[in-house]
Design a protein around this motif. Structure first.
Motif, PDB file in Angstrom:
ATOM      1  N   CYS A   1      -6.928  -1.361   7.121  1.00  0.00           N
ATOM      2  CA  CYS A   1      -6.368  -1.319   6.019  1.00  0.00           C
ATOM      3  C   CYS A   1      -7.111  -1.637   4.715  1.00  0.00           C
ATOM      4  N   LEU A   2      -7.874  -2.665   4.654  1.00  0.00           N
ATOM      5  CA  LEU A   2      -8.777  -3.025   3.843  1.00  0.00           C
ATOM      6  C   LEU A   2      -9.607  -1.768   3.269  1.00  0.00           C
TER       7      LEU A   2
ATOM      8  N   CYS B   1      -9.117   0.099  -0.339  1.00  0.00           N
ATOM      9  CA  CYS B   1     -10.332   0.143  -1.170  1.00  0.00           C
ATOM     10  C   CYS B   1     -10.460   1.506  -1.539  1.00  0.00           C
ATOM     11  N   ARG B   2     -10.712   2.363  -0.657  1.00  0.00           N
ATOM     12  CA  ARG B   2     -10.655   3.935  -0.911  1.00  0.00           C
ATOM     13  C   ARG B   2      -9.632   4.307  -1.896  1.00  0.00           C
ATOM     14  N   ALA B   3      -8.351   4.185  -1.733  1.00  0.00           N
ATOM     15  CA  ALA B   3      -7.389   4.375  -2.703  1.00  0.00           C
ATOM     16  C   ALA B   3      -7.749   3.789  -4.197  1.00  0.00           C
TER      17      ALA B   3
ATOM     18  N   LYS C   1      -4.654  -5.510  -1.306  1.00  0.00           N
ATOM     19  CA  LYS C   1      -6.128  -5.660  -0.822  1.00  0.00           C
ATOM     20  C   LYS C   1      -6.460  -7.059  -0.978  1.00  0.00           C
ATOM     21  N   ASP C   2      -5.682  -7.765  -1.831  1.00  0.00           N
ATOM     22  CA  ASP C   2      -5.883  -9.438  -1.793  1.00  0.00           C
ATOM     23  C   ASP C   2      -5.280  -9.755  -0.183  1.00  0.00           C
TER      24      ASP C   2
ATOM     25  N   TYR D   1       0.932  -1.081  -0.255  1.00  0.00           N
ATOM     26  CA  TYR D   1       0.025  -0.058   0.031  1.00  0.00           C
ATOM     27  C   TYR D   1       0.940   1.009  -0.032  1.00  0.00           C
ATOM     28  N   SER D   2       1.897   1.213   0.751  1.00  0.00           N
ATOM     29  CA  SER D   2       2.833   2.355   1.043  1.00  0.00           C
ATOM     30  C   SER D   2       3.435   2.494  -0.418  1.00  0.00           C
ATOM     31  N   LEU D   3       3.942   1.535  -0.931  1.00  0.00           N
ATOM     32  CA  LEU D   3       4.390   1.870  -2.311  1.00  0.00           C
ATOM     33  C   LEU D   3       3.665   2.166  -3.486  1.00  0.00           C
TER      34      LEU D   3
END
Length: 160
Positions: free
Chosen positions: A126-127, A131-133, A107-108, A95-97
């Motif tokens: 985190c999910l 998902c928002r991103a 997400k998976d 996610y941070s990348l």
């Protein structure tokens, strides 16, 4: 440093601890390079050492080398696939990348953890974020929107 017997893993671990203390007290790049060299050598000789992989992941993350930290968490997941923390940490690193593919992979991982434990607050949060991103920047599928809604519903359920 302690004389090193390459077959004596406890002595090698003590040496690594000394390198780490020396690095954290001096913040010298050459000391960090020595630490990485010795830690990688230790893991090369003992690839099933969970603590070594955790330490390497932590130091890579602290020094900003997210790709290598992610690799370490992949190794940890293979060594201990029942530990959800490793899946969440890898998802957080992806996610941070950023980038569409990294977000989908994150997400998976979060979905996998939530499917195993729907009360894992960190994975749900985190999910929600990933998902928002994805919805904001990359895709707008109905399936992703419904997953986001489920994540929000579970997440807000913890606060009420």
């Amino acid at each position: 440093m302690i004389r090193q017997d390459f077959a004596d893993f406890p002595s090698r671990k003590r040496n690594l601890a000394l390198y780490k203390v020396h690095f954290t007290s001096t913040q010298l790049t050459n000391t960090l390079d020595q630490y990485f060299f010795h830690l990688n050598g230790f893991l090369e000789d003992n690839p099933n050492e969970l603590e070594g992989w955790q330490e390497l992941a932590l130091v890579y993350h602290e020094t900003g080398n997210i790709q290598k930290a992610a690799y370490c968490y992949e190794e940890l997941m293979m060594l201990n696939p029942r530990n959800d923390h490793y899946f969440v940490r890898l998802g957080e690193l992806l996610y941070s990348l950023g980038g569409a593919q990294n977000l989908r992979n994150a997400k998976d991982y979060f979905c996998y953890v939530v499917a195993r434990d729907d009360k894992n607050y960190r994975a749900l949060w985190c999910l929600n974020r990933v998902c928002r991103a994805l919805l904001t920047e990359h895709e707008t599928s109905d399936k992703l929107k419904s997953l986001f809604d489920v994540a929000v519903r579970f997440y807000t359920g913890f606060h009420h």
